[in-house]
Write a protein that holds these residues in place. Structure first.
Motif, mmCIF file in Angstrom:
data_model
loop_
_atom_site.group_PDB
_atom_site.id
_atom_site.type_symbol
_atom_site.label_atom_id
_atom_site.label_comp_id
_atom_site.label_asym_id
_atom_site.label_seq_id
_atom_site.Cartn_x
_atom_site.Cartn_y
_atom_site.Cartn_z
ATOM 1 N N ALA A 157 -2.707 -9.028 11.059
ATOM 2 C CA ALA A 157 -1.356 -9.581 10.951
ATOM 3 C C ALA A 157 -0.937 -10.211 12.273
ATOM 4 C CB ALA A 157 -0.378 -8.477 10.556
ATOM 5 N N GLU A 158 -1.247 -9.503 13.342
ATOM 6 C CA GLU A 158 -0.889 -10.000 14.665
ATOM 7 C C GLU A 158 -1.603 -11.318 14.976
ATOM 8 O OE1 GLU A 158 -1.746 -7.148 17.664
ATOM 9 O OE2 GLU A 158 -1.528 -8.600 19.279
ATOM 10 N N VAL B 1 0.039 -14.163 13.120
ATOM 11 C CA VAL B 1 1.294 -14.594 13.738
ATOM 12 C C VAL B 1 1.030 -15.383 15.020
ATOM 13 C CG1 VAL B 1 3.398 -13.784 14.861
ATOM 14 C CG2 VAL B 1 2.672 -12.756 12.715
ATOM 15 N N ILE B 2 0.107 -14.884 15.822
ATOM 16 C CA ILE B 2 -0.218 -15.586 17.069
ATOM 17 C C ILE B 2 -0.660 -17.017 16.772
ATOM 18 C CG2 ILE B 2 -1.927 -15.707 18.934
ATOM 19 C CD1 ILE B 2 -1.753 -12.647 19.084
ATOM 20 N N LEU C 230 0.158 -18.760 14.164
ATOM 21 C CA LEU C 230 1.290 -19.531 13.634
ATOM 22 C C LEU C 230 2.194 -20.053 14.740
ATOM 23 C CD1 LEU C 230 2.431 -17.573 10.469
ATOM 24 C CD2 LEU C 230 1.633 -19.924 10.588
ATOM 25 N N VAL C 231 2.328 -19.298 15.818
ATOM 26 C CA VAL C 231 3.234 -19.765 16.869
ATOM 27 C C VAL C 231 2.459 -20.517 17.959
ATOM 28 C CG1 VAL C 231 4.931 -17.981 16.414
ATOM 29 C CG2 VAL C 231 3.195 -17.578 18.135
ATOM 30 N N GLY C 232 1.230 -20.934 17.642
ATOM 31 C CA GLY C 232 0.532 -21.846 18.537
ATOM 32 C C GLY C 232 -0.461 -21.209 19.482
ATOM 33 N N GLY C 233 -0.935 -20.008 19.158
ATOM 34 C CA GLY C 233 -1.952 -19.366 19.993
ATOM 35 C C GLY C 233 -3.309 -20.023 19.771
ATOM 36 N N THR C 234 -4.014 -20.310 20.870
ATOM 37 C CA THR C 234 -5.342 -20.900 20.746
ATOM 38 C C THR C 234 -6.345 -19.795 20.385
ATOM 39 O OG1 THR C 234 -5.694 -20.523 23.072
ATOM 40 C CG2 THR C 234 -4.902 -22.694 22.464
ATOM 41 N N PHE D 150 -6.873 -17.572 23.260
ATOM 42 C CA PHE D 150 -5.822 -16.572 23.440
ATOM 43 C C PHE D 150 -6.043 -15.377 22.523
ATOM 44 C CE2 PHE D 150 -1.751 -14.606 22.674
ATOM 45 C CZ PHE D 150 -1.159 -14.610 23.921
ATOM 46 N N PRO E 251 -3.784 -18.619 9.231
ATOM 47 C CA PRO E 251 -2.419 -18.299 8.811
ATOM 48 C C PRO E 251 -2.116 -18.858 7.436
ATOM 49 C CG PRO E 251 -2.398 -20.013 10.477
ATOM 50 C CD PRO E 251 -3.803 -19.564 10.363
#
Lengths: 217, 310
Positions: free
Chosen positions: B211-212, B215-216, B218-222, B225, B309
């Motif tokens: 899940a984490e 979300v990462i 979805l908010v633009g984590g490469t 990352f 995602p």
């Protein structure tokens, strides 16, 4: 700002979610996306957020053609889009502060800047006193506001929301919508998918209505 | 943000992730310790065998190189002829030195070494043959060269027997090489198992944090990352596993060193146990880290693309 040109989206099971959809949203505009379930609302938002790609046609967001965007650029592209979900998508083992800080940590901001901006975002959604709480300790409306704070914390030019008031009572829904209006007033392009007709008919914004993957005029 | 600040934040972020992934291991001490001990044992086993092998090689290395051939001459060959033969052999390109011992010199030597003394005077005639000791040239010290030389010498008329000295030492070396190969294979297999253990552990923690990760993203984590905390988890497993391996090894050597030193003293202390503690202190954690990061990389790589995602 958001430009769809003859966009088709067909899933592997031959189901066509979008069929030749064209529309345009100006920079700084606020609009609602409506239509009954299955009309293609979620698919449309997913195409904008590049969670999925169109089968045919052009999706051009902020002058960038998403069809030509290589995979490695997608995360950087997503940072200019704030996403708000019906079920909030919060991380339940982290505090409100850490949830809101996530986009800033990802984009590599320094510690002080993160603290400043997270508090500013929480202040804007009226949750400044709850930054040390875990999401589970908040009400549904408050959790949604945490989700909104996370979506706006890195000041994206576009804010997308998928049924943001789906689980809230009318009064709370009204508050959430007012929040979106406030962001729109400072220049953010806001695009909200919702089937809450009572609520959106009372608001003076354009409605894009989908029917079977097409615009219903 | 300028470049310097960006880089500073990046480094800071790395240190943060490094420490927080260590904290993550700390929060589940039992599971972490079990994984680390498994890795430690898997690394200690080949390292321990390597230490033993190094010691055996050190012992056998103390004997002179086995390129020495003894030529026992026929009884009827006289001393002069023997001398001549020795000089003749010296001119061969694959022989670097010769030493001629007449039968009486051999007897004299035997008298000294055996301690039989005057008892030998009672022999009706000297039973020992004259000997030429031949040293093979360094350029021709390969086994097949030596065997070829041995063959040619054995076929000479005046020579009754050509014998390669300390052939057993060569056998020991071959044995040693075989053992070395076996240990290499064992080390490779155990390294793979370390890789799999770490990969599987990381896989479980990826599944727990799906899940984490979503979300990462979805908010633009490469991908980098998302990968980073798992790579550091692999790093810590490998590093701590390496340290455990080192401690295990030193403890084992401490236990074994008593009997070995006792054994060595009976052989005039011609050898002492080499611990290789310093080398292994570097090598084991380093190897652990390499395997840990690689295992984590493989595990994350497989699952990263699966968690989209959606």
């Amino acid at each position: 700002m958001i430009n769809f040109n003859q966009v088709y989206k067909r899933y592997p099971n031959q189901y066509e979610a979008l069929s030749g959809l064209s529309f345009h949203l100006e920079r700084g505009e606020m609009a609602f996306l409506t239509g009954h379930s299955g009309a293609g609302k979620s698919t449309l938002l997913k195409l904008i957020a590049l969670i999925e790609r169109s089968t045919h046609g052009q999706v051009i967001i902020n002058n960038q053609n998403l069809g030509r965007m290589p995979k490695w650029k997608v995360p950087y592209y997503r940072r200019m889009i704030g996403l708000v979900f019906q079920d909030h998508n919060l991380l339940h083992d982290r505090t409100v502060f850490d949830n809101v800080a996530l986009p800033l940590i990802i984009s590599g901001e320094n510690h002080r800047e993160i603290g400043r901006r997270v508090r500013a975002a929480l202040d804007k959604v009226g949750l400044l006193g709850k930054e040390r709480n875990l999401p589970i300790a908040l009400s549904g409306g408050e959790q949604q506001r945490v989700g909104i704070a996370r979506a706006v914390v890195n000041r994206p030019p576009i804010l997308l929301a998928d049924e943001p008031t789906g689980n809230l009572d009318p009064e709370l829904s009204q508050e959430i919508m007012q929040l979106f209006e406030q962001f729109n007033q400072v220049g953010v392009t806001v695009f909200i998918a919702s089937h809450d007709h009572d609520l959106i008919s009372r608001m003076p914004y354009r409605r894009i209505v989908l029917q079977n993957g097409r615009l219903a005029e | 943000m300028n470049i310097v600040e960006r880089f500073k934040n990046y480094l800071l972020r790395h240190i943060q992730v490094m420490l927080s992934s260590l904290g993550e291991l700390w929060r589940h001490p039992l599971a972490s310790i079990m994984t680390i001990v498994v890795i430690g044992i898997a690394l200690a086993l080949p390292a321990g065998l390597l230490v033993m092998l190094t010691n055996v090689a050190q012992i056998s290395g103390q004997w002179q190189d086995s390129h020495q051939i003894s030529l026992f001459l026929n009884d009827e060959v006289g001393d002069t002829r023997g001398q001549q033969l020795a000089e003749q052999l010296l001119s061969w390109p694959d022989i670097s030195a010769v030493e001629f011992k007449s039968s009486s010199e051999s007897l004299e030597e035997f008298r000294e070494l055996s301690g039989l003394g005057s008892m030998l005077d009672n022999l009706p005639k000297n039973p020992l043959p004259a000997v030429i000791i031949v040293q093979a040239a360094d350029d021709f010290s390969e086994t097949e060269n030596i065997e070829d030389l041995l063959d040619r010498l054995a076929r000479m008329q005046d020579i009754a027997l050509a014998q390669l000295d300390m052939q057993w030492l060569q056998r020991l070396r071959s044995l040693n090489q075989t053992a070395q190969r076996a240990i290499q294979i064992l080390a490779a297999l155990l390294s793979i198992s370390v890789l799999l253990v770490i990969g599987n552990t990381i896989r479980l923690s990826i599944l727990n944090r799906q899940a984490e990760i979503r979300v990462i993203k979805l908010v633009g984590g490469t991908n980098a990352f998302v990968r980073r905390p798992f790579l550091y988890t692999g790093f810590w497993y490998g590093f701590l596993g390496g340290v455990v391996a080192w401690l295990t090894l030193l403890t084992s050597l401490a236990v074994i060193s008593g009997p070995i030193n006792a054994l060595a003293s009976q052989y005039d202390n011609v050898f002492s146990l080499q611990w290789l503690a310093g080398e292994l202190f570097l090598a084991l954690p380093l190897l652990g880290v390499l395997l840990g990061v690689l295992g984590a990389w493989l595990a994350v790589g497989k699952h990263l693309s699966a968690i989209e995602p959606n």
